[in-house]
Design a protein around this motif. Structure first.
Motif, PDB file in Angstrom:
ATOM      1  N   LEU A  64     -28.792   3.376   0.272  1.00 16.01           N
ATOM      2  CA  LEU A  64     -28.530   4.424   1.260  1.00 16.01           C
ATOM      3  C   LEU A  64     -29.789   5.241   1.547  1.00 16.01           C
ATOM      4  O   LEU A  64     -30.127   5.510   2.712  1.00 16.01           O
ATOM      5  CB  LEU A  64     -27.411   5.343   0.766  1.00 16.01           C
ATOM      6  CG  LEU A  64     -25.981   4.804   0.891  1.00 16.01           C
ATOM      7  CD1 LEU A  64     -25.022   5.621   0.035  1.00 16.01           C
ATOM      8  CD2 LEU A  64     -25.532   4.820   2.342  1.00 16.01           C
ATOM      9  N   LEU A  65     -30.501   5.642   0.489  1.00 19.75           N
ATOM     10  CA  LEU A  65     -31.733   6.432   0.667  1.00 19.75           C
ATOM     11  C   LEU A  65     -32.825   5.593   1.328  1.00 19.75           C
ATOM     12  O   LEU A  65     -33.565   6.091   2.179  1.00 19.75           O
ATOM     13  CB  LEU A  65     -32.218   6.957  -0.686  1.00 19.75           C
ATOM     14  CG  LEU A  65     -31.364   8.068  -1.315  1.00 19.75           C
ATOM     15  CD1 LEU A  65     -31.835   8.372  -2.733  1.00 19.75           C
ATOM     16  CD2 LEU A  65     -31.436   9.347  -0.464  1.00 19.75           C
ATOM     17  N   ALA A  68     -32.210   5.445   4.997  1.00 18.81           N
ATOM     18  CA  ALA A  68     -32.504   6.744   5.619  1.00 18.81           C
ATOM     19  C   ALA A  68     -34.007   6.887   5.860  1.00 18.81           C
ATOM     20  O   ALA A  68     -34.441   7.320   6.942  1.00 18.81           O
ATOM     21  CB  ALA A  68     -31.996   7.875   4.728  1.00 18.81           C
ATOM     22  N   TYR A 242     -27.045   3.377   9.799  1.00 14.64           N
ATOM     23  CA  TYR A 242     -28.134   4.317  10.052  1.00 14.64           C
ATOM     24  C   TYR A 242     -28.852   4.216  11.403  1.00 14.64           C
ATOM     25  O   TYR A 242     -28.869   5.168  12.172  1.00 14.64           O
ATOM     26  CB  TYR A 242     -29.179   4.194   8.943  1.00 14.64           C
ATOM     27  CG  TYR A 242     -28.964   5.157   7.800  1.00 14.64           C
ATOM     28  CD1 TYR A 242     -29.199   6.513   7.949  1.00 14.64           C
ATOM     29  CD2 TYR A 242     -28.525   4.702   6.565  1.00 14.64           C
ATOM     30  CE1 TYR A 242     -29.000   7.394   6.908  1.00 14.64           C
ATOM     31  CE2 TYR A 242     -28.325   5.576   5.503  1.00 14.64           C
ATOM     32  CZ  TYR A 242     -28.565   6.919   5.683  1.00 14.64           C
ATOM     33  OH  TYR A 242     -28.367   7.790   4.658  1.00 14.64           O
ATOM     34  N   THR A 277     -27.611  11.746   5.982  1.00 16.57           N
ATOM     35  CA  THR A 277     -27.789  11.201   4.631  1.00 16.57           C
ATOM     36  C   THR A 277     -26.959  11.960   3.609  1.00 16.57           C
ATOM     37  O   THR A 277     -26.376  11.360   2.689  1.00 16.57           O
ATOM     38  CB  THR A 277     -29.278  11.239   4.240  1.00 16.57           C
ATOM     39  OG1 THR A 277     -30.037  10.516   5.215  1.00 16.57           O
ATOM     40  CG2 THR A 277     -29.507  10.613   2.875  1.00 16.57           C
ATOM     41  N   TYR A 280     -23.472  10.748   4.083  1.00 16.71           N
ATOM     42  CA  TYR A 280     -23.353   9.351   3.665  1.00 16.71           C
ATOM     43  C   TYR A 280     -23.319   9.219   2.147  1.00 16.71           C
ATOM     44  O   TYR A 280     -22.513   8.478   1.586  1.00 16.71           O
ATOM     45  CB  TYR A 280     -24.517   8.533   4.228  1.00 16.71           C
ATOM     46  CG  TYR A 280     -24.324   8.091   5.668  1.00 16.71           C
ATOM     47  CD1 TYR A 280     -23.278   8.588   6.445  1.00 16.71           C
ATOM     48  CD2 TYR A 280     -25.180   7.177   6.254  1.00 16.71           C
ATOM     49  CE1 TYR A 280     -23.105   8.184   7.752  1.00 16.71           C
ATOM     50  CE2 TYR A 280     -25.014   6.752   7.559  1.00 16.71           C
ATOM     51  CZ  TYR A 280     -23.974   7.260   8.310  1.00 16.71           C
ATOM     52  OH  TYR A 280     -23.806   6.840   9.600  1.00 16.71           O
TER      53      TYR A 280
END
Length: 461
Positions: A64-65, A68, A242, A277, A280
């Protein structure tokens, strides 16, 4: 009925003209943030808990990071390409394809255009699927509340997809993105609302359970091959959630200047990606923490939560309202490109270029164009028909994310940045960005393989 030429309507805005002779742009930092959030926080947020459950407690949040950071880097590079050569005073590029054509030539423009419009078309189709799923979930929620959680509450998809398509045909009368700020603001509010409800229900469930569910390696599978397919599909879903690169320049083209559009866009991207983010990570992690190996594919429609049923209904209604606006955000660039191409190709055609003023009682007058009515109606009908044929939420989202993630969000922005900034081959910046692009290519390829396997398996089962 008065007839006007399309060019006259484009130039009829009040408050003067910009440096390209078009009506003065009035978009602000916050309207751009609203457009971006409407584009990003859509169907993808609901699959993040499932994606996290496939990847586990380490790889899930890291992925996820990573996405982003990738999204911000690509938006930073691309926002400088809105104006050719000089990002402040150069000639404007009104769309993603315009920028690719100027910087990389016609051959790569065809490739970029095909991928961009395929991605936009695919997202529109995914939104039809999601809307039908949400409407069906509202009916199921009420049924489960009355009949019990084991009741056979089954409802079809096709009717709700067609209803959504009918609404989108009406919404398609909105001329372009410049007239959609209010739609994006409403949609952004809705996205915050249902994301917050999903987050709140996840936190509540974790507290009720008294422990955090899940494991470091995610949901177990019967064999390594099945596990890999699911991991790849989870990566594809996160990649879908994203990037908004395909419509970034279209959003930037709505901004007023001064200040320079690229500075406003970079700031808007930073704000929107930070907000997104946070949501999320919270939705993905708390959803997984609440349900562990039983995490549903869609957090609010997969019935991880049954009660309070009215809150589930409200959240799904918010998703539907958001997707009504989101569908238009992703469809308008296609509408605009087709309008411009046909206007150039058939400059003397009244069917293509003439607008007719229509005034209904108690409503402001608006312009109708016969070509727009026909094309946009056909477009909505086609996305609705495709959604009815392939109503597989997680798998479709994974394929779309993987297809658009590397080429549109990474490869073309990096290549255009090289040309604009005259980055020398094998310089430190060149090596770093090439390595970055290659890593993203691998991520995109894995996501595509896993998601295609998922669609094939679902269709054959």
């Amino acid at each position: 009925m008065a007839v006007q030429n399309s060019l006259q309507i484009t130039r009829s805005g009040t408050g003067g003209y910009d440096d390209d002779g078009r009506a003065k742009r009035t978009g602000t930092l916050w309207s751009a943030v609203a457009h971006i959030i409407t584009a990003i926080i859509g169907a993808g947020v609901l699959s993040l808990a499932w994606s996290t459950s496939q990847l586990g407690w380490i790889a899930g949040p890291v992925c996820l990071l990573f996405c982003a950071i990738v999204t911000y880097v690509s938006s930073f590079l691309l926002s400088d390409c809105y104006r050719t050569l000089d990002p402040v005073t150069g000639k404007r590029n009104y769309s993603y394809m315009d920028a690719v054509r100027v910087y990389l030539g016609n051959k790569r423009t065809w490739l970029a255009g095909s991928l961009q419009y395929l991605s936009l078309y695919g997202v529109s189709t995914a939104y039809v699927i999601t809307t039908a799923t949400c409407l069906r979930a509202i009916l199921k929620s009420n049924c489960y509340h009355k009949e019990g959680h084991q009741a056979p509450c089954k409802y079809g998809d096709a009717v709700y997809m067609m209803l959504f398509g009918l609404v989108q045909i009406i919404m398609s009368f909105i001329p372009d993105l410049h007239n959609m700020a209010w739609v994006s603001i409403v949609a952004a509010i809705m996205s915050f609302t249902y994301s917050s409800i999903g987050l709140g229900l996840g936190i509540t469930t974790v507290i009720e359970n008294g422990r955090i569910m899940g494991s470091l390696t995610g949901v177990p599978a019967s064999n390594i091959a099945d596990k890999l397919w699911l991991v790849f599909q989870g990566i594809g879903d996160i990649a879908f959630a994203y990037p908004y690169t395909v419509i970034l320049l279209e959003i930037q083209d709505t901004l007023e200047s001064p200040p320079p559009e690229n500075k406003t866009m970079k700031k808007a991207s930073m704000i929107a990606i930070l907000i997104t983010t946070f949501f999320y990570l919270c939705c993905g992690c708390f959803g997984y923490a609440a349900f562990g190996n039983q995490t549903p594919g869609n957090l609010l429609t997969g019935f991880g939560f049954y009660e309070p049923y009215w809150l589930i209904d409200f959240a799904n209604a918010c998703i539907v309202l958001h997707l009504v606006g989101g569908y238009q955000i992703y469809s308008q660039p296609i509408y605009g490109a087709v309008d411009r191409w046909c206007s150039k190709r058939y400059p003397n055609s009244g069917f293509v270029n003439n607008f007719y003023q229509l005034k209904l009682p108690r409503l402001p007058a608006f312009q109708l164009n016969m070509f727009r009515i026909c094309f946009r109606t056909a477009y909505v009908v086609s996305t609705t028909g495709l959604a009815i044929l392939f109503p597989y939420f997680n798998q479709v989202i994974g394929v779309l994310g993987a297809l658009g993630f590397w080429p549109l969000a990474i490869y073309f922005p990096v290549e255009m940045y090289f040309v604009q900034r005259k980055v020398e081959a094998w310089s430190r910046k060149w090596i770093v960005l090439r390595t970055f692009s290659f890593i993203c290519f691998l991520v995109s390829l894995l996501g595509l393989i896993g998601s295609l396997e998922g669609i094939i398996s679902e269709k054959l089962s």
